[in-house]
Scaffold this active site. Structure first.
Site, PDB file in Angstrom:
ATOM      1  N   LYS A   1       0.984  -1.153  -0.069  1.00  0.00           N
ATOM      2  CA  LYS A   1       0.098  -0.093   0.022  1.00  0.00           C
ATOM      3  C   LYS A   1       1.078   1.208   0.021  1.00  0.00           C
ATOM      4  CE  LYS A   1      -4.244   1.064   0.277  1.00  0.00           C
ATOM      5  NZ  LYS A   1      -5.534   0.268  -0.429  1.00  0.00           N
TER       6      LYS A   1
HETATM    7  P1  NAD Z   1     -13.075   8.644  -3.257  1.00  0.00           P
HETATM    8  O1  NAD Z   1     -11.842   9.365  -2.833  1.00  0.00           O
HETATM    9  O2  NAD Z   1     -13.355   8.449  -4.746  1.00  0.00           O
HETATM   10  O3  NAD Z   1     -14.275   8.623  -2.393  1.00  0.00           O
HETATM   11  C1  NAD Z   1     -14.267   8.937  -0.876  1.00  0.00           C
HETATM   12  C2  NAD Z   1     -15.794   9.460  -0.859  1.00  0.00           C
HETATM   13  O4  NAD Z   1     -16.001   9.632   0.931  1.00  0.00           O
HETATM   14  C3  NAD Z   1     -16.072  11.047  -1.047  1.00  0.00           C
HETATM   15  O5  NAD Z   1     -17.608  10.788  -1.352  1.00  0.00           O
HETATM   16  C4  NAD Z   1     -15.966  11.633  -0.001  1.00  0.00           C
HETATM   17  O6  NAD Z   1     -16.780  12.817  -0.166  1.00  0.00           O
HETATM   18  C5  NAD Z   1     -16.169  10.781   1.126  1.00  0.00           C
HETATM   19  N1  NAD Z   1     -16.024  11.284   2.295  1.00  0.00           N
HETATM   20  C6  NAD Z   1     -14.491  11.825   2.713  1.00  0.00           C
HETATM   21  N2  NAD Z   1     -14.321  12.162   3.949  1.00  0.00           N
HETATM   22  C7  NAD Z   1     -15.553  11.874   4.457  1.00  0.00           C
HETATM   23  C8  NAD Z   1     -15.956  11.871   5.715  1.00  0.00           C
HETATM   24  N3  NAD Z   1     -15.283  12.262   6.903  1.00  0.00           N
HETATM   25  N4  NAD Z   1     -17.428  11.476   6.040  1.00  0.00           N
HETATM   26  C9  NAD Z   1     -17.943  11.050   5.016  1.00  0.00           C
HETATM   27  N5  NAD Z   1     -17.597  10.883   3.645  1.00  0.00           N
HETATM   28  C10 NAD Z   1     -16.408  11.248   3.567  1.00  0.00           C
HETATM   29  O7  NAD Z   1     -12.491   7.093  -2.671  1.00  0.00           O
HETATM   30  P2  NAD Z   1     -12.874   5.754  -3.225  1.00  0.00           P
HETATM   31  O8  NAD Z   1     -11.935   5.087  -4.135  1.00  0.00           O
HETATM   32  O9  NAD Z   1     -14.468   5.747  -3.436  1.00  0.00           O
HETATM   33  O10 NAD Z   1     -12.658   4.778  -1.933  1.00  0.00           O
HETATM   34  C11 NAD Z   1     -13.418   4.839  -0.670  1.00  0.00           C
HETATM   35  C12 NAD Z   1     -13.000   3.737   0.335  1.00  0.00           C
HETATM   36  O11 NAD Z   1     -12.991   2.304  -0.533  1.00  0.00           O
HETATM   37  C13 NAD Z   1     -11.601   3.850   0.730  1.00  0.00           C
HETATM   38  O12 NAD Z   1     -11.584   3.225   2.189  1.00  0.00           O
HETATM   39  C14 NAD Z   1     -10.655   2.935  -0.196  1.00  0.00           C
HETATM   40  O13 NAD Z   1      -9.586   2.601   0.490  1.00  0.00           O
HETATM   41  C15 NAD Z   1     -11.818   1.857  -0.292  1.00  0.00           C
HETATM   42  N6  NAD Z   1     -11.304   1.037  -1.482  1.00  0.00           N
HETATM   43  C16 NAD Z   1     -11.296   1.817  -2.762  1.00  0.00           C
HETATM   44  C17 NAD Z   1     -10.998   0.920  -3.888  1.00  0.00           C
HETATM   45  C18 NAD Z   1     -10.966   1.418  -5.408  1.00  0.00           C
HETATM   46  O14 NAD Z   1     -10.820   0.812  -6.246  1.00  0.00           O
HETATM   47  N7  NAD Z   1     -11.097   2.845  -5.375  1.00  0.00           N
HETATM   48  C19 NAD Z   1     -10.900  -0.368  -3.746  1.00  0.00           C
HETATM   49  C20 NAD Z   1     -10.924  -1.027  -2.409  1.00  0.00           C
HETATM   50  C21 NAD Z   1     -11.178  -0.439  -1.435  1.00  0.00           C
END
Ligand code: NAD
Length: 459
Positions: free
Chosen positions: A116
């Site tokens: 990571k």
């Molecule tokens: P992103 O940055 O696209 O979206 C994050 C979302 O969370 C946004 O809507 C943002 O406004 C919201 N957010 C931020 N701070 C916040 C808070 N304090 N309270 C409520 N909402 C809040 O991120 P993503 O890629 O969608 O990833 C989200 C989660 O999923 C992370 O934990 C990431 O590690 C996990 N994840 C992502 C992927 C991927 O392929 N993108 C894969 C596995 C896991």
């Protein structure tokens, strides 16, 4: 390794040590020795890399931005894991997420290890030019340890295909004449990315939920109905009836999961709430997710947060505080924002009957225990959100032979792979005393332990 993952891995090791069918020839002292080796290997990362990226900002100031690449374990293949751009990134968090990647890949039989990355910035505070420099510097500082057969980053919170394109370009110029398409995944399609990669995590999250609540229960409901397993009863209570769903986070994972739930013809879902970093939108009659996605695309990913913005979209919704999404009276709460959202101090206010972890580690260990005691079924991150790394694997394969798959092929392969994992886990889960999370960890730890033992690494 941070507390929750570490504690669950230890429980898996304890269960495995007591299972005499596992490595039966190992007894007494030698058995104990092997399990001590395993605990040492799984609880610590192989390597922690830290750098301070030196950037000249648009105003001429020079800053040094802390950045990490943590390589947890490469027993099953090259290290693999996203790079998070967030101001709260720290070494413990990145280490924990790297360990989760090792276990996630083992569970889903993806031939990668776990890694990571993280950069301590709020990307919204930086111009596109500054972000471009940060991406270039990240690759320059870590160029020796990255590569298609060494360590393959992908997007995570705060980063996306634009950043992966920039990083791959830098990797290519540092390593002229060498294969580069497999150095980063989550790239744009025109630059060798896979169709369907951007949607893969959200689609996988929804698929996992739907498969469990619909397909699996349908095929198994006769014996499950007679089961005394609390979770079987919790799941059956949600079967074949309209479900209300709330989704925390409306980024890559949350918006696609919400869209899949909105579009799904199998279940009569109503997505009644979505939220982001600013606001929760709630309408008990359901929200139009496509309109909200269109709005977010035009507004840096944010949801509408004023009455005027909602009226312009012809949308009816109550505007609530961002954390209110967690406490709504809904059947299913999908957590797709960030970690530690449901904790000891707020778990009592959570009313959902089922929780799906789209984000990594959104429920703390203490909250998990409290929810489990109440019979709330939690589909854990390790199981639900692997769609991204699975399609990253397909992207890496496509980069190797430069034969590209159609979107339909990618989704079919994704669902086949996730279904294979689910079919390996769910029958045992509904018949055993372990939680779904513990069950998944047991599978992953057993796979890693077997491979490590056969490689002669445990003594
Ligand atoms: P992103 O940055 O696209 O979206 C994050 C979302 O969370 C946004 O809507 C943002 O406004 C919201 N957010 C931020 N701070 C916040 C808070 N304090 N309270 C409520 N909402 C809040 O991120 P993503 O890629 O969608 O990833 C989200 C989660 O999923 C992370 O934990 C990431 O590690 C996990 N994840 C992502 C992927 C991927 O392929 N993108 C894969 C596995 C896991």
């Amino acid at each position: 390794m941070a507390s929750q993952t570490g504690a669950i891995v230890q429980q898996s090791l304890n269960a495995l040590m007591g299972d005499q069918a596992f490595l039966p020839h190992l007894q007494d002292q030698s058995r104990e020795q092997v399990f001590l080796s395993l605990a040492a290997i799984l609880s610590t990362p192989n390597k922690v890399h830290k750098a301070f990226l030196r950037i000249t900002l648009d105003n001429g100031n020079v800053v040094r931005i802390p950045a990490y690449r943590i390589q947890h374990n490469d027993t099953l293949g090259p290290y693999k894991g996203g790079i998070r751009f967030h101001e709260m990134v720290n070494e413990e968090e990145v280490t924990n997420l790297a360990a989760l990647m090792t276990l996630k890949n083992a569970l889903h039989e993806v031939p990668f290890g776990g890694g990571k990355g993280g950069v301590i910035i709020n990307p919204r505070d930086y111009s596109a030019r500054e972000l471009y420099l940060i991406c270039k510097k990240y690759v320059q500082y870590f160029s020796d340890i990255l590569g298609p057969d060494k360590d393959i980053p992908a997007p995570d919170m705060g980063s996306g295909e634009r950043e992966m394109d920039w990083m791959m370009a830098e990797y290519k110029s540092i390593h002229p004449g060498q294969p580069y398409l497999g150095s980063f995944t989550g790239k744009s399609v025109i630059n060798g990315g896979s169709l369907g990669r951007r949607e893969a995590t959200g689609k996988g999250v929804y698929f996992t939920f739907r498969y469990l609540i619909h397909d699996f229960l349908k095929s198994q409901s006769s014996w499950l109905a007679g089961s005394t397993n609390t979770f079987a009863q919790s799941a059956l209570a949600l079967k074949d009836r309209p479900l209300t769903i709330a989704v925390q986070g409306f980024g890559n994972v949350g918006s696609i999961t919400a869209l899949e739930a909105y579009k799904c013809s199998y279940l009569q879902n109503k997505v009644v709430a979505v939220s982001d970093r600013n606001v929760t939108l709630y309408n008990p009659d359901g929200l139009s997710i496509p309109s909200l996605i269109d709005y977010a695309l035009l507004h840096k990913g944010d949801l509408p947060d004023t009455e005027e913005a909602l009226a312009a979209l012809n949308l009816k919704a109550q505007i609530l505080k961002r954390e209110d999404v967690l406490y709504l009276d809904v059947d299913v709460l999908i957590l797709a924002a960030l970690e530690e959202q449901v904790r000891k101090d707020n778990v009592e206010q959570v009313k959902a009957r089922m929780i799906v972890e789209g984000a990594n580690a959104p429920v703390t260990g203490e909250a998990d225990e409290a929810l489990t005691a109440r019979g709330v079924l939690i589909i854990p991150d390790i199981l639900a959100n692997a769609g991204g790394v699975i399609v990253s694997y397909f992207e890496w394969l496509q980069g190797r032979d430069t034969q590209f798959l159609s979107e339909e092929q990618v989704y079919k392969m994704l669902y086949d792979k996730m279904q294979h994992t689910l079919n390996g886990i769910l029958p045992a889960f509904f018949g055993e005393p372990f939680t779904l999370r513990q069950n998944c960890y047991n599978h992953a730890v057993m796979k890693l332990s077997n491979v490590l033992y056969k490689l002669g690494k445990l003594y």
